[in-house]
Design a protein around this motif. Structure first.
Motif, PDB file in Angstrom:
ATOM      1  N   GLU A 112       0.534  -0.757   0.179  1.00 16.06           N
ATOM      2  CA  GLU A 112       0.147   0.240   0.145  1.00 16.06           C
ATOM      3  C   GLU A 112       0.535   1.112  -0.096  1.00 16.06           C
ATOM      4  OE1 GLU A 112      -3.382   0.253   2.624  1.00 16.06           O
ATOM      5  OE2 GLU A 112      -4.327  -1.957   2.352  1.00 16.06           O
ATOM      6  N   LEU A 113       0.443   1.909  -0.678  1.00 17.63           N
ATOM      7  CA  LEU A 113       1.314   3.519  -0.830  1.00 17.63           C
ATOM      8  C   LEU A 113       0.213   4.419  -0.799  1.00 17.63           C
ATOM      9  CD1 LEU A 113       2.796   3.189  -4.537  1.00 17.63           C
ATOM     10  CD2 LEU A 113       3.465   2.161  -1.988  1.00 17.63           C
ATOM     11  N   ARG A 114       1.017   5.967   0.338  1.00 14.91           N
ATOM     12  CA  ARG A 114       0.095   7.139   0.375  1.00 14.91           C
ATOM     13  C   ARG A 114       1.208   8.395  -0.136  1.00 14.91           C
ATOM     14  NH1 ARG A 114      -4.606   8.688   2.629  1.00 14.91           N
ATOM     15  NH2 ARG A 114      -4.541   6.591   3.676  1.00 14.91           N
ATOM     16  N   GLN A 164       4.917   7.099  -0.106  1.00 15.76           N
ATOM     17  CA  GLN A 164       5.345   6.480   1.076  1.00 15.76           C
ATOM     18  C   GLN A 164       4.799   4.908   0.858  1.00 15.76           C
ATOM     19  OE1 GLN A 164       4.033   8.613   4.299  1.00 15.76           O
ATOM     20  NE2 GLN A 164       5.148  10.305   4.243  1.00 15.76           N
ATOM     21  N   LEU A 165       5.698   4.125   1.328  1.00 16.22           N
ATOM     22  CA  LEU A 165       5.017   2.843   1.073  1.00 16.22           C
ATOM     23  C   LEU A 165       4.964   2.517   3.008  1.00 16.22           C
ATOM     24  CD1 LEU A 165       5.125   0.076   0.188  1.00 16.22           C
ATOM     25  CD2 LEU A 165       7.415   0.263   1.221  1.00 16.22           C
ATOM     26  N   LEU A 166       2.978   2.579   2.984  1.00 15.93           N
ATOM     27  CA  LEU A 166       3.221   2.112   4.747  1.00 15.93           C
ATOM     28  C   LEU A 166       2.764   0.998   4.099  1.00 15.93           C
ATOM     29  CD1 LEU A 166      -0.598   3.736   4.020  1.00 15.93           C
ATOM     30  CD2 LEU A 166       1.383   4.629   4.555  1.00 15.93           C
ATOM     31  N   LEU A 167       2.610  -0.097   3.852  1.00 15.25           N
ATOM     32  CA  LEU A 167       2.936  -1.704   3.827  1.00 15.25           C
ATOM     33  C   LEU A 167       3.484  -2.597   2.815  1.00 15.25           C
ATOM     34  CD1 LEU A 167       0.863  -3.609   2.575  1.00 15.25           C
ATOM     35  CD2 LEU A 167      -0.261  -2.232   5.069  1.00 15.25           C
ATOM     36  N   ALA A 168       4.423  -3.198   2.820  1.00 13.85           N
ATOM     37  CA  ALA A 168       4.622  -4.484   2.276  1.00 13.85           C
ATOM     38  C   ALA A 168       4.629  -5.849   2.039  1.00 13.85           C
ATOM     39  CB  ALA A 168       6.138  -4.017   1.622  1.00 13.85           C
ATOM     40  N   ASP A 169       3.970  -7.055   1.705  1.00  8.79           N
ATOM     41  CA  ASP A 169       4.233  -8.381   1.934  1.00  8.79           C
ATOM     42  C   ASP A 169       4.790  -8.488   0.876  1.00  8.79           C
ATOM     43  OD1 ASP A 169       2.102  -7.554   4.201  1.00  8.79           O
ATOM     44  OD2 ASP A 169       0.371  -8.069   3.053  1.00  8.79           O
ATOM     45  N   SER A 170       5.102  -8.520   0.292  1.00  6.85           N
ATOM     46  CA  SER A 170       6.257  -9.212  -1.383  1.00  6.85           C
ATOM     47  C   SER A 170       7.844  -8.750  -0.252  1.00  6.85           C
ATOM     48  CB  SER A 170       5.403  -8.374  -2.178  1.00  6.85           C
ATOM     49  OG  SER A 170       6.857  -8.958  -2.766  1.00  6.85           O
ATOM     50  N   HIS A 175       9.900  -9.424  -2.745  1.00  5.49           N
ATOM     51  CA  HIS A 175       9.536  -9.015  -4.271  1.00  5.49           C
ATOM     52  C   HIS A 175      10.120  -8.201  -4.427  1.00  5.49           C
ATOM     53  CE1 HIS A 175      10.748 -13.512  -4.410  1.00  5.49           C
ATOM     54  NE2 HIS A 175       9.582 -13.651  -3.706  1.00  5.49           N
ATOM     55  N   THR A 176      10.899  -7.603  -5.750  1.00  5.72           N
ATOM     56  CA  THR A 176      10.612  -6.461  -6.000  1.00  5.72           C
ATOM     57  C   THR A 176       9.365  -6.006  -7.206  1.00  5.72           C
ATOM     58  OG1 THR A 176      11.865  -6.427  -7.911  1.00  5.72           O
ATOM     59  CG2 THR A 176      13.176  -5.542  -5.954  1.00  5.72           C
ATOM     60  N   LEU A 177       8.779  -5.102  -6.934  1.00  4.47           N
ATOM     61  CA  LEU A 177       7.686  -5.351  -8.097  1.00  4.47           C
ATOM     62  C   LEU A 177       7.604  -3.947  -9.164  1.00  4.47           C
ATOM     63  CD1 LEU A 177       4.620  -4.207  -5.113  1.00  4.47           C
ATOM     64  CD2 LEU A 177       5.425  -6.231  -6.285  1.00  4.47           C
ATOM     65  N   PRO A 178       7.849  -4.350  -9.652  1.00  2.00           N
ATOM     66  CA  PRO A 178       7.767  -3.058 -11.227  1.00  2.00           C
ATOM     67  C   PRO A 178       7.728  -2.532 -11.283  1.00  2.00           C
ATOM     68  CG  PRO A 178       5.119  -5.113 -11.634  1.00  2.00           C
ATOM     69  CD  PRO A 178       6.004  -5.037 -10.495  1.00  2.00           C
ATOM     70  N   PHE A 179       9.027  -1.941 -12.559  1.00  7.40           N
ATOM     71  CA  PHE A 179       9.433  -0.314 -12.173  1.00  7.40           C
ATOM     72  C   PHE A 179       8.064   0.238 -12.927  1.00  7.40           C
ATOM     73  CE2 PHE A 179      11.730   3.202 -14.003  1.00  7.40           C
ATOM     74  CZ  PHE A 179      11.465   3.723 -12.926  1.00  7.40           C
ATOM     75  N   ARG A 180       7.339  -0.548 -13.937  1.00  6.03           N
ATOM     76  CA  ARG A 180       7.222   0.898 -15.063  1.00  6.03           C
ATOM     77  C   ARG A 180       5.718   0.711 -13.673  1.00  6.03           C
ATOM     78  NH1 ARG A 180       7.168   0.690 -20.470  1.00  6.03           N
ATOM     79  NH2 ARG A 180       4.868   0.445 -20.539  1.00  6.03           N
ATOM     80  N   LEU A 212       7.890  15.390  -6.415  1.00  4.05           N
ATOM     81  CA  LEU A 212       7.348  14.363  -5.799  1.00  4.05           C
ATOM     82  C   LEU A 212       8.982  13.523  -4.571  1.00  4.05           C
ATOM     83  CD1 LEU A 212       4.906  12.467  -7.823  1.00  4.05           C
ATOM     84  CD2 LEU A 212       4.246  13.653  -5.770  1.00  4.05           C
ATOM     85  N   GLN A 213       8.533  13.200  -3.676  1.00  5.93           N
ATOM     86  CA  GLN A 213       9.480  12.362  -3.007  1.00  5.93           C
ATOM     87  C   GLN A 213       9.413  10.682  -3.018  1.00  5.93           C
ATOM     88  OE1 GLN A 213      12.322  15.019  -1.679  1.00  5.93           O
ATOM     89  NE2 GLN A 213      13.275  12.558  -0.861  1.00  5.93           N
ATOM     90  N   LEU A 214      10.151   9.768  -3.262  1.00  2.11           N
ATOM     91  CA  LEU A 214      10.162   8.779  -3.271  1.00  2.11           C
ATOM     92  C   LEU A 214      10.607   8.190  -1.969  1.00  2.11           C
ATOM     93  CD1 LEU A 214      11.006   7.837  -7.061  1.00  2.11           C
ATOM     94  CD2 LEU A 214       8.935   9.002  -6.380  1.00  2.11           C
ATOM     95  N   SER A 215      10.383   7.409  -1.043  1.00  2.00           N
ATOM     96  CA  SER A 215      10.732   7.267  -0.019  1.00  2.00           C
ATOM     97  C   SER A 215      11.633   5.882   0.036  1.00  2.00           C
ATOM     98  CB  SER A 215       9.895   6.576   1.325  1.00  2.00           C
ATOM     99  OG  SER A 215       9.388   5.444   0.781  1.00  2.00           O
ATOM    100  N   GLU A 216      12.537   6.128   0.517  1.00  2.00           N
ATOM    101  CA  GLU A 216      13.872   4.430   0.731  1.00  2.00           C
ATOM    102  C   GLU A 216      13.281   3.459   0.347  1.00  2.00           C
ATOM    103  OE1 GLU A 216      17.779   3.489   3.153  1.00  2.00           O
ATOM    104  OE2 GLU A 216      16.821   5.082   3.633  1.00  2.00           O
ATOM    105  N   ALA A 217      11.851   3.204   1.244  1.00  2.00           N
ATOM    106  CA  ALA A 217      11.279   1.809   1.673  1.00  2.00           C
ATOM    107  C   ALA A 217      10.905   1.614  -0.091  1.00  2.00           C
ATOM    108  CB  ALA A 217      10.566   1.884   2.518  1.00  2.00           C
ATOM    109  N   LEU A 218       9.810   2.191  -0.740  1.00  5.04           N
ATOM    110  CA  LEU A 218       9.383   2.311  -1.672  1.00  5.04           C
ATOM    111  C   LEU A 218      10.461   2.556  -3.068  1.00  5.04           C
ATOM    112  CD1 LEU A 218       6.386   4.399  -3.445  1.00  5.04           C
ATOM    113  CD2 LEU A 218       8.286   4.243  -4.597  1.00  5.04           C
ATOM    114  N   ARG A 219      12.023   3.387  -2.759  1.00  3.66           N
ATOM    115  CA  ARG A 219      12.348   2.468  -3.681  1.00  3.66           C
ATOM    116  C   ARG A 219      12.991   1.754  -4.175  1.00  3.66           C
ATOM    117  NH1 ARG A 219      14.450   7.784  -1.309  1.00  3.66           N
ATOM    118  NH2 ARG A 219      16.652   6.782  -1.436  1.00  3.66           N
TER     119      ARG A 219
END
Length: 350
Positions: free
Chosen positions: A52-54, A65-71, A73-78, A97-104
């Motif tokens: 989930e992102l916000r 921001q990345l709120l949570l990640a259940d994966s 593995h990396t997700l498709p950058f596209r 736009l600022q991309l959080s470190e976890a999201l990157r």
């Protein structure tokens, strides 16, 4: 390769309780929704929730921001890139736009897409070819110099690849704009029909028999500094764009031409695609393609007839501007230019 709107998997919906943007890449889907705190996104694969992102907004910058990640593995950058494009369609979204470190980390954001702190600017984002460019150059070919039959030294020009060159969904028109290389086997009859129209013949002066126009296109295709392109809305051809490298073109001696300056002669052949909305759309679209096609192109130029008031009016609605008027042997022309920095700073990609 032609893609319809459905193949692009873009479906902005104007219903508040439903996703307002939906996209799919490699079996992973993203749905952007609105709640009491603003925009947030859910990513799923089949029925499995992946992340989930916000979007957190401020006056000058928004943070994704990345709120949570259940994966694991990396997700498709596209998928992230298409979300960023959609966010910049929205009115009021800051240009940075600022991309959080976890999201990157989750999307394995490639080097060069944002700075070390995760900040990405709208003008930098739309200079990346990933989503819209289907050519084979992008400025990546090695530079070598040659001399033409007039004794002019210039970079060696490579022909455009066959087929699709550029494609982008235009939300304001709810249509897909694309450009492909002209194919005489497919396009000669259409080209002839367009050239016979009085409003086209007035400026192009090519209302000639089919055989002569076939030879004309053969000449264009054989000329390394010219590149014939067909523009389409939802895969329906609407116009012809004769791209050129300005240094070797007739316009070159009339200004301080740089080695990678580019330009286009153009016409809209289908009358239902005339008008301001379509005109601004294809002007911005062909400009975008030319800048993506070679990262060394810093300036676009044109030399429409000085009395082509409709085209000159459309140019004022874009980042193009008129520099001066001058004389060719066959016409009084207006020199118009578009600078890369100004284009990506001012253009609204909607």
């Amino acid at each position: 390769m032609n893609r319809s709107k459905s193949a692009i998997n873009v479906s902005p919906v104007r219903i508040e309780l439903d996703p307002i943007f939906h996209a799919v890449e490699d079996g992973v889907c993203i749905d952007w929704l609105v709640d009491t705190q603003g925009l947030h996104a859910q990513l799923r694969s089949s029925s499995q929730r992946l992340a989930e992102l916000r979007l957190q907004n401020s006056e000058t910058t928004s943070e994704l921001q990345l709120l949570l990640a259940d994966s694991e593995h990396t997700l498709p950058f596209r998928l992230l890139a298409r979300s960023l494009e959609w966010l910049w369609w929205q009115a009021g979204t800051p240009r940075q736009l600022q991309l959080s470190e976890a999201l990157r980390r989750l999307f394995a954001v490639p080097k060069g897409w944002c700075d070390d702190d995760g900040l990405i600017d709208c003008s930098d984002f739309f200079q990346q070819p990933l989503l819209w460019y289907f050519g084979d150059n992008g400025g990546g070919k090695p530079l070598s110099w040659v001399e033409n039959d007039k004794g002019l030294r210039h970079p060696q020009r490579r022909p455009l690849p066959n087929g699709l060159l550029y494609q982008r969904y235009l939300p304001n028109l709810d249509t897909v704009l694309s450009f492909r290389k002209l194919d005489p086997a497919l396009d000669l009859d259409r080209f002839c029909h367009w050239m016979q129209q009085s409003r086209v013949a007035e400026f192009w002066e090519l209302a000639k028999p089919r055989e002569e126009l076939a030879r004309y296109l053969d000449t264009v295709l054989a000329d390394a500094h010219l590149q014939p392109v067909v523009g389409c809305f939802d895969d329906e051809p609407f116009g012809y764009f004769e791209l050129y490298w300005a240094l070797e073109d007739r316009i070159g001696p009339h200004y301080d031409a740089a080695p990678f300056d580019r330009g286009a002669h153009l016409l809209v052949g289908e009358s239902r695609f005339l008008g301001r909305q379509y005109g601004v759309a294809w002007l911005n679209g062909i400009s975008h393609f030319l800048f993506l096609d070679d990262a060394r192109t810093m300036r676009l130029v044109g030399e429409p007839r000085a009395d082509n008031s409709k085209l000159l009016k459309y140019l004022t609605m874009t980042s193009w501007h008129k520099v001066k008027e001058f004389d060719f042997p066959h016409k009084r022309a207006a020199l118009v230019t578009c600078e890369r920095e100004r284009f990506f700073q001012e253009t609204e990609f909607t």
